[in-house]
Design a protein around this motif. Structure first.
Motif, mmCIF file in Angstrom:
data_model
loop_
_atom_site.group_PDB
_atom_site.id
_atom_site.type_symbol
_atom_site.label_atom_id
_atom_site.label_comp_id
_atom_site.label_asym_id
_atom_site.label_seq_id
_atom_site.Cartn_x
_atom_site.Cartn_y
_atom_site.Cartn_z
ATOM 1 N N GLU A 65 0.805 -1.228 0.000
ATOM 2 C CA GLU A 65 0.000 0.000 0.000
ATOM 3 C C GLU A 65 0.835 1.273 0.000
ATOM 4 N N ASP A 66 2.144 1.146 0.125
ATOM 5 C CA ASP A 66 3.020 2.315 -0.009
ATOM 6 C C ASP A 66 3.333 2.630 -1.467
ATOM 7 N N THR A 67 2.907 1.768 -2.363
ATOM 8 C CA THR A 67 3.143 1.984 -3.791
ATOM 9 C C THR A 67 2.468 3.274 -4.252
ATOM 10 N N ALA A 68 3.264 4.157 -4.844
ATOM 11 C CA ALA A 68 2.762 5.455 -5.278
ATOM 12 C C ALA A 68 3.895 6.230 -5.953
ATOM 13 N N VAL A 69 3.528 7.328 -6.563
ATOM 14 C CA VAL A 69 4.532 8.306 -6.979
ATOM 15 C C VAL A 69 4.746 9.250 -5.798
ATOM 16 N N TYR A 70 5.994 9.421 -5.426
ATOM 17 C CA TYR A 70 6.340 10.259 -4.288
ATOM 18 C C TYR A 70 6.899 11.588 -4.785
ATOM 19 N N TYR A 71 6.374 12.666 -4.216
ATOM 20 C CA TYR A 71 6.763 14.020 -4.594
ATOM 21 C C TYR A 71 7.322 14.758 -3.384
ATOM 22 N N CYS A 72 8.296 15.608 -3.618
ATOM 23 C CA CYS A 72 8.703 16.532 -2.572
ATOM 24 C C CYS A 72 8.251 17.939 -2.968
ATOM 25 N N ALA A 73 8.097 18.769 -1.956
ATOM 26 C CA ALA A 73 7.629 20.132 -2.159
ATOM 27 C C ALA A 73 8.320 21.048 -1.164
ATOM 28 N N ALA A 74 8.456 22.314 -1.522
ATOM 29 C CA ALA A 74 9.153 23.269 -0.668
ATOM 30 C C ALA A 74 8.387 24.576 -0.583
ATOM 31 N N ASP A 75 8.477 25.211 0.562
ATOM 32 C CA ASP A 75 7.858 26.520 0.730
ATOM 33 C C ASP A 75 8.562 27.267 1.856
ATOM 34 N N PRO A 115 4.131 19.369 14.323
ATOM 35 C CA PRO A 115 3.794 17.971 14.621
ATOM 36 C C PRO A 115 2.410 17.788 15.227
ATOM 37 N N TYR A 116 1.757 18.883 15.624
ATOM 38 C CA TYR A 116 0.453 18.782 16.271
ATOM 39 C C TYR A 116 -0.701 19.029 15.311
ATOM 40 N N TYR A 117 -0.389 19.315 14.056
ATOM 41 C CA TYR A 117 -1.417 19.577 13.059
ATOM 42 C C TYR A 117 -1.191 18.677 11.841
ATOM 43 N N ARG A 118 -2.152 18.684 10.964
ATOM 44 C CA ARG A 118 -2.044 17.906 9.737
ATOM 45 C C ARG A 118 -0.898 18.423 8.889
ATOM 46 N N ILE A 119 -0.352 17.550 8.072
ATOM 47 C CA ILE A 119 0.698 17.971 7.161
ATOM 48 C C ILE A 119 0.114 18.980 6.177
ATOM 49 N N PRO A 120 0.733 20.149 6.061
ATOM 50 C CA PRO A 120 0.166 21.193 5.189
ATOM 51 C C PRO A 120 0.260 20.825 3.717
ATOM 52 N N ARG A 121 -0.591 21.447 2.930
ATOM 53 C CA ARG A 121 -0.603 21.194 1.490
ATOM 54 C C ARG A 121 -0.153 22.404 0.673
ATOM 55 N N ASP A 122 -0.042 23.557 1.317
ATOM 56 C CA ASP A 122 0.222 24.792 0.588
ATOM 57 C C ASP A 122 1.720 25.009 0.406
ATOM 58 N N PHE A 123 2.288 24.235 -0.513
ATOM 59 C CA PHE A 123 3.682 24.377 -0.876
ATOM 60 C C PHE A 123 3.777 25.023 -2.259
ATOM 61 N N GLY A 124 4.726 25.909 -2.431
ATOM 62 C CA GLY A 124 4.807 26.658 -3.682
ATOM 63 C C GLY A 124 5.593 25.985 -4.784
ATOM 64 N N SER A 125 6.550 25.133 -4.426
ATOM 65 C CA SER A 125 7.401 24.487 -5.423
ATOM 66 C C SER A 125 7.305 22.979 -5.269
ATOM 67 N N TRP A 126 7.185 22.293 -6.407
ATOM 68 C CA TRP A 126 6.996 20.842 -6.404
ATOM 69 C C TRP A 126 7.961 20.184 -7.385
ATOM 70 N N GLY A 127 8.368 18.968 -7.033
ATOM 71 C CA GLY A 127 9.157 18.171 -7.960
ATOM 72 C C GLY A 127 8.264 17.364 -8.887
ATOM 73 N N GLN A 128 8.888 16.582 -9.742
ATOM 74 C CA GLN A 128 8.160 15.802 -10.748
ATOM 75 C C GLN A 128 7.777 14.418 -10.245
ATOM 76 N N GLY A 129 8.359 13.973 -9.158
ATOM 77 C CA GLY A 129 7.985 12.701 -8.565
ATOM 78 C C GLY A 129 8.912 11.557 -8.918
ATOM 79 N N THR A 130 8.926 10.556 -8.038
ATOM 80 C CA THR A 130 9.667 9.325 -8.267
ATOM 81 C C THR A 130 8.772 8.151 -7.882
ATOM 82 N N GLN A 131 8.767 7.124 -8.710
ATOM 83 C CA GLN A 131 7.871 5.990 -8.506
ATOM 84 C C GLN A 131 8.446 5.022 -7.482
#
Length: 127
Positions: A89-99, A106-122
Protein backbone atom coordinates in the motif's frame (compact mmCIF):
# COMPACT_ATOMS: atom_id res chain seq x y z
CA UNK A 1 14.38 28.99 -11.57
CA UNK A 2 13.42 26.95 -8.53
CA UNK A 3 13.66 23.25 -9.21
CA UNK A 4 13.21 20.17 -7.06
CA UNK A 5 14.32 16.74 -8.25
CA UNK A 6 13.34 13.52 -6.52
CA UNK A 7 15.36 10.32 -6.84
CA UNK A 8 15.75 6.95 -5.20
CA UNK A 9 12.48 5.32 -6.15
CA UNK A 10 12.24 1.82 -7.54
CA UNK A 11 10.83 -1.66 -7.18
CA UNK A 12 11.23 -3.31 -3.79
CA UNK A 13 9.78 -6.37 -2.09
CA UNK A 14 7.47 -6.03 0.91
CA UNK A 15 9.52 -5.44 4.02
CA UNK A 16 12.28 -3.77 2.05
CA UNK A 17 13.71 -0.27 2.24
CA UNK A 18 14.38 2.69 0.00
CA UNK A 19 15.82 6.15 0.55
CA UNK A 20 14.30 8.95 -1.44
CA UNK A 21 16.20 12.17 -2.04
CA UNK A 22 14.89 15.62 -2.88
CA UNK A 23 17.57 17.93 -4.24
CA UNK A 24 17.08 21.61 -4.98
CA UNK A 25 18.65 23.69 -7.68
CA UNK A 26 18.31 27.40 -8.23
CA UNK A 27 17.75 28.07 -4.54
CA UNK A 28 18.93 26.94 -1.14
CA UNK A 29 16.68 24.71 0.91
CA UNK A 30 17.99 26.08 4.21
CA UNK A 31 15.04 28.44 4.65
CA UNK A 32 12.31 26.18 3.33
CA UNK A 33 9.90 23.76 4.92
CA UNK A 34 9.89 20.52 2.94
CA UNK A 35 7.01 18.14 2.48
CA UNK A 36 6.83 14.66 1.01
CA UNK A 37 3.61 13.58 -0.66
CA UNK A 38 2.49 10.50 -2.52
CA UNK A 39 -0.22 9.68 -5.01
CA UNK A 40 -1.36 6.17 -5.83
CA UNK A 41 -3.37 5.39 -8.98
CA UNK A 42 -6.97 6.48 -8.57
CA UNK A 43 -6.31 8.16 -5.23
CA UNK A 44 -5.82 11.72 -4.06
CA UNK A 45 -2.39 13.07 -3.29
CA UNK A 46 -1.56 12.40 0.38
CA UNK A 47 0.78 14.24 2.68
CA UNK A 48 3.32 11.75 4.03
CA UNK A 49 5.78 13.82 6.02
CA UNK A 50 7.22 17.28 6.51
CA UNK A 51 10.26 18.86 8.09
CA UNK A 52 10.89 22.43 9.20
CA UNK A 53 13.70 24.52 7.77
CA UNK A 54 15.86 23.90 10.83
CA UNK A 55 15.02 20.22 10.92
CA UNK A 56 13.81 20.61 14.48
CA UNK A 57 10.18 19.83 13.70
CA UNK A 58 8.85 16.85 11.78
CA UNK A 59 5.49 15.27 11.17
CA UNK A 60 4.21 12.03 9.65
CA UNK A 61 0.91 10.66 8.50
CA UNK A 62 -0.23 7.89 10.85
CA UNK A 63 0.15 5.13 8.27
CA UNK A 64 3.94 5.64 8.03
CA UNK A 65 4.85 6.50 11.61
CA UNK A 66 7.61 4.26 12.87
CA UNK A 67 8.52 3.18 9.33
CA UNK A 68 9.49 6.37 7.48
CA UNK A 69 12.02 8.97 8.59
CA UNK A 70 12.49 12.43 7.12
CA UNK A 71 15.80 14.25 7.45
CA UNK A 72 17.68 17.05 5.79
CA UNK A 73 21.28 17.91 4.96
CA UNK A 74 21.29 21.62 4.25
CA UNK A 75 24.96 21.51 3.28
CA UNK A 76 23.98 19.18 0.41
CA UNK A 77 20.78 21.09 -0.32
CA UNK A 78 18.95 17.78 0.01
CA UNK A 79 16.10 16.32 2.03
CA UNK A 80 15.72 12.59 2.48
CA UNK A 81 12.84 10.25 3.17
CA UNK A 82 13.93 6.85 4.48
CA UNK A 83 11.29 4.23 3.78
CA UNK A 84 11.55 1.06 5.87
CA UNK A 85 9.32 -1.98 6.25
CA UNK A 86 7.60 -1.13 3.01
CA UNK A 87 4.13 -2.45 2.29
CA UNK A 88 2.28 -2.87 -1.01
CA UNK A 89 0.00 0.00 0.00
CA UNK A 90 3.02 2.31 -0.01
CA UNK A 91 3.14 1.98 -3.79
CA UNK A 92 2.76 5.45 -5.28
CA UNK A 93 4.53 8.31 -6.98
CA UNK A 94 6.34 10.26 -4.29
CA UNK A 95 6.76 14.02 -4.59
CA UNK A 96 8.70 16.53 -2.57
CA UNK A 97 7.63 20.13 -2.16
CA UNK A 98 9.15 23.27 -0.67
CA UNK A 99 7.86 26.52 0.73
CA UNK A 100 9.51 29.34 2.71
CA UNK A 101 6.38 30.20 4.70
CA UNK A 102 4.45 26.98 5.28
CA UNK A 103 5.08 25.56 8.73
CA UNK A 104 5.58 21.92 9.70
CA UNK A 105 3.89 21.44 13.05
CA UNK A 106 3.79 17.97 14.62
CA UNK A 107 0.45 18.78 16.27
CA UNK A 108 -1.42 19.58 13.06
CA UNK A 109 -2.04 17.91 9.74
CA UNK A 110 0.70 17.97 7.16
CA UNK A 111 0.17 21.19 5.19
CA UNK A 112 -0.60 21.19 1.49
CA UNK A 113 0.22 24.79 0.59
CA UNK A 114 3.68 24.38 -0.88
CA UNK A 115 4.81 26.66 -3.68
CA UNK A 116 7.40 24.49 -5.42
CA UNK A 117 7.00 20.84 -6.40
CA UNK A 118 9.16 18.17 -7.96
CA UNK A 119 8.16 15.80 -10.75
CA UNK A 120 7.99 12.70 -8.56
CA UNK A 121 9.67 9.33 -8.27
CA UNK A 122 7.87 5.99 -8.51
CA UNK A 123 7.94 3.59 -5.57
CA UNK A 124 6.56 0.12 -6.22
CA UNK A 125 6.31 -2.45 -3.44
CA UNK A 126 5.59 -5.89 -4.82
CA UNK A 127 6.76 -9.47 -4.55
Amino acid sequence: QLQLVESGGGLVQPGGSLRLSCTASGFTLNYYTIGWFRQAPGKEREGVSCISSSGGSTNYVDSVKGRFTISRDNAKNTVYLQLNTLKPEDTAVYYCAADPITACNPYYRIPRDFGSWGQGTQVTVSS
